[in-house]
Design a protein around this motif. Structure first.
Motif, short mmCIF file in Angstrom:
data_model
loop_
_atom_site.label_atom_id
_atom_site.label_comp_id
_atom_site.label_asym_id
_atom_site.label_seq_id
_atom_site.Cartn_x
_atom_site.Cartn_y
_atom_site.Cartn_z
N ALA A 11 49.68 -1.23 34.07
CA ALA A 11 48.49 -0.39 34.04
C ALA A 11 47.20 -1.21 34.09
N ALA A 32 54.12 9.15 36.85
CA ALA A 32 54.14 8.47 35.55
C ALA A 32 53.62 7.05 35.67
N VAL A 33 53.03 6.57 34.57
CA VAL A 33 52.54 5.19 34.47
C VAL A 33 53.11 4.59 33.20
N LYS A 42 48.55 4.86 28.39
CA LYS A 42 47.96 6.16 28.06
C LYS A 42 46.56 6.31 28.63
N ARG A 44 45.25 4.79 31.28
CA ARG A 44 45.30 4.95 32.73
C ARG A 44 45.84 6.32 33.11
N ALA A 45 46.87 6.78 32.40
CA ALA A 45 47.45 8.09 32.69
C ALA A 45 46.45 9.21 32.46
N GLU A 46 45.68 9.10 31.39
CA GLU A 46 44.67 10.12 31.11
C GLU A 46 43.58 10.12 32.17
N VAL A 50 48.17 11.83 34.88
CA VAL A 50 49.61 11.68 35.06
C VAL A 50 50.22 11.37 33.69
N LYS A 51 51.54 11.29 33.66
CA LYS A 51 52.25 11.08 32.40
C LYS A 51 52.28 9.59 32.04
N ALA A 52 52.10 9.27 30.77
CA ALA A 52 52.28 7.91 30.26
C ALA A 52 53.67 7.81 29.64
#
Length: 377
Positions: A11, A32-33, A42, A44-46, A50-52
């Motif tokens: 990430a 997902a990341v 978290k 980067r996903a936010e 996308v999902k962390a």
């Protein structure tokens, strides 16, 4: 084209480029990341909705078909191996691996499992480089007899706050920046037959120039100045320089010398740029930009101004190739040959003799403007 689920491991900064650019292309849906640092995953996903996940959970995620490996180079082999062992296709940032043995292990594992492995750089798919490829393929400058390729600056210690890894074995200018040049040379000329090189380092240490550690010295444990001769199976001979021992220069990134003229090609670290051609009389002309979608500026660079950046194009082409049953342009075969070329240059510098390569590959198929548009949403 049906979407394939994409997962990202790593990430860091480069992940934002993949997450931002992936929606430009058909067939890709980042789901997902993951990162060893869950907080980074978290965040980067936010940012990109996308999902962390943990690395283990992402590899077990049934909604993920292809995993992008954006870890540090020293971890590329181990992480890509885990991706394949999990039964998923892999796409890695450059360099794919740090040794030829690691690459052949991944090749054999991918073949045994019926999986694909692709690898950046994909900048040779850019509008400027594909326009230059068309000039060569049309025979406009005749048969290429020789060329020069050059990347020279004074290295990343001046701007990077933690640059140690750049100066360790497995990095240096050859393995850090060489992939862009080797991939483009394979695009233009095909596979390399043998190499010879002289390598050196200007100093045994470097001084960090920015950040909280500015002024601290770090060791240099890999060559920072590599001057290589590459003999291609086509008969062309290329002088390749990768150096972090240069403060300033006026050399071009690429010059191709043919029996009917000369071709000047821009920086392979970018998708766009100016292509120039000189005829036998020495008349130099700048080609009008091709109507190629991967040459259209889509971001602003603080030093270079408007730039074309379509990183993820190679992944999109690999996903399309999987569904169409064809060869991907950023294939494992070509990436492995690139690793062979780069490590052979370093080996030649150590031994003082020419090194004949043990791998080969084909030229990737050209990517016309129409074919590039077909990859995009």
């Amino acid at each position: 084209m049906a979407n394939l689920g994409i997962g990202i491991i790593g990430a860091g900064n480069i992940s934002s480029a993949y997450l931002r650019l992936a929606p430009l292309f058909k067939g890709l849906e980042v789901r997902a990341v993951a990162d060893l640092n869950m907080e980074a995953a978290k965040a980067r996903a936010e940012e990109f909705n996308v999902k962390a996940q943990s690395v283990d959970d992402l590899l077990a995620n049934k909604d993920v078909d292809v995993v992008i490996n954006l870890t540090i180079p020293d971890a590329h082999y181990a992480v890509t191996k885990r991706i394949l062992e999990a039964g998923k296709h892999a796409y890695s940032e450059k360099p794919l691996v740090l040794t030829l043995d690691e690459g052949t292990t991944l090749r054999d594992l991918a073949k045994a499992k019926g999986l694909a492995v692709g690898c950046a750089p994909d900048t040779f798919l850019g509008g400027a480089h594909q326009q230059a490829r068309a000039v060569l393929d049309e025979g406009r400058i005749g048969t290429i007899t020789s060329a020069v390729a050059c990347v020279q600056n004074h290295g990343p210690e001046g701007w990077h706050p933690n640059p140690e890894f750049f100066f360790l074995p497995g990095a240096g200018p050859m393995l850090d920046l060489g992939p862009y040049y080797i991939a483009n040379l394979i695009n233009f000329l095909g596979p390399v037959k043998r190499v010879g090189a002289i390598t050196s380092s200007q100093t045994p240490t470097r001084t960090i120039g920015s950040g909280a550690r500015a002024g601290q010295e770090i060791p240099v444990k890999t060559p920072t100045n590599i001057h290589a001769l590459l003999e291609f199976h086509s008969g062309a001979v290329v002088n390749l320089t990768t150096s972090w021992d240069v403060w300033h220069h006026k050399r071009n990134h690429f010059e191709f010398y043919g029996t009917e003229g000369t071709l000047y090609v821009p920086d392979p670290n970018f998708f766009g740029g100016v292509v120039e051609v000189a005829d036998k009389a020495g008349n130099l002309s700048e080609l009008a930009p091709w109507e190629h979608p991967f040459g259209v500026p889509n971001q602003d660079h603080p030093q270079r101004g408007p730039l074309a950046n379509y990183r993820t194009a190679g992944l999109a082409d690999m996903v399309a190739a999987l569904q169409e049953g064809r060869d991907a342009r950023c294939s494992l075969e070509r990436t492995l040959h690139g690793v062979d070329v780069m490590t052979a240059c370093l080996k030649s510098g150590e031994t003082g003799g020419f090194v004949t390569l043990t791998t080969t590959c084909t030229r990737p198929a050209a990517l016309s403007p129409a074919e590039a548009r077909a990859l995009m949403v």
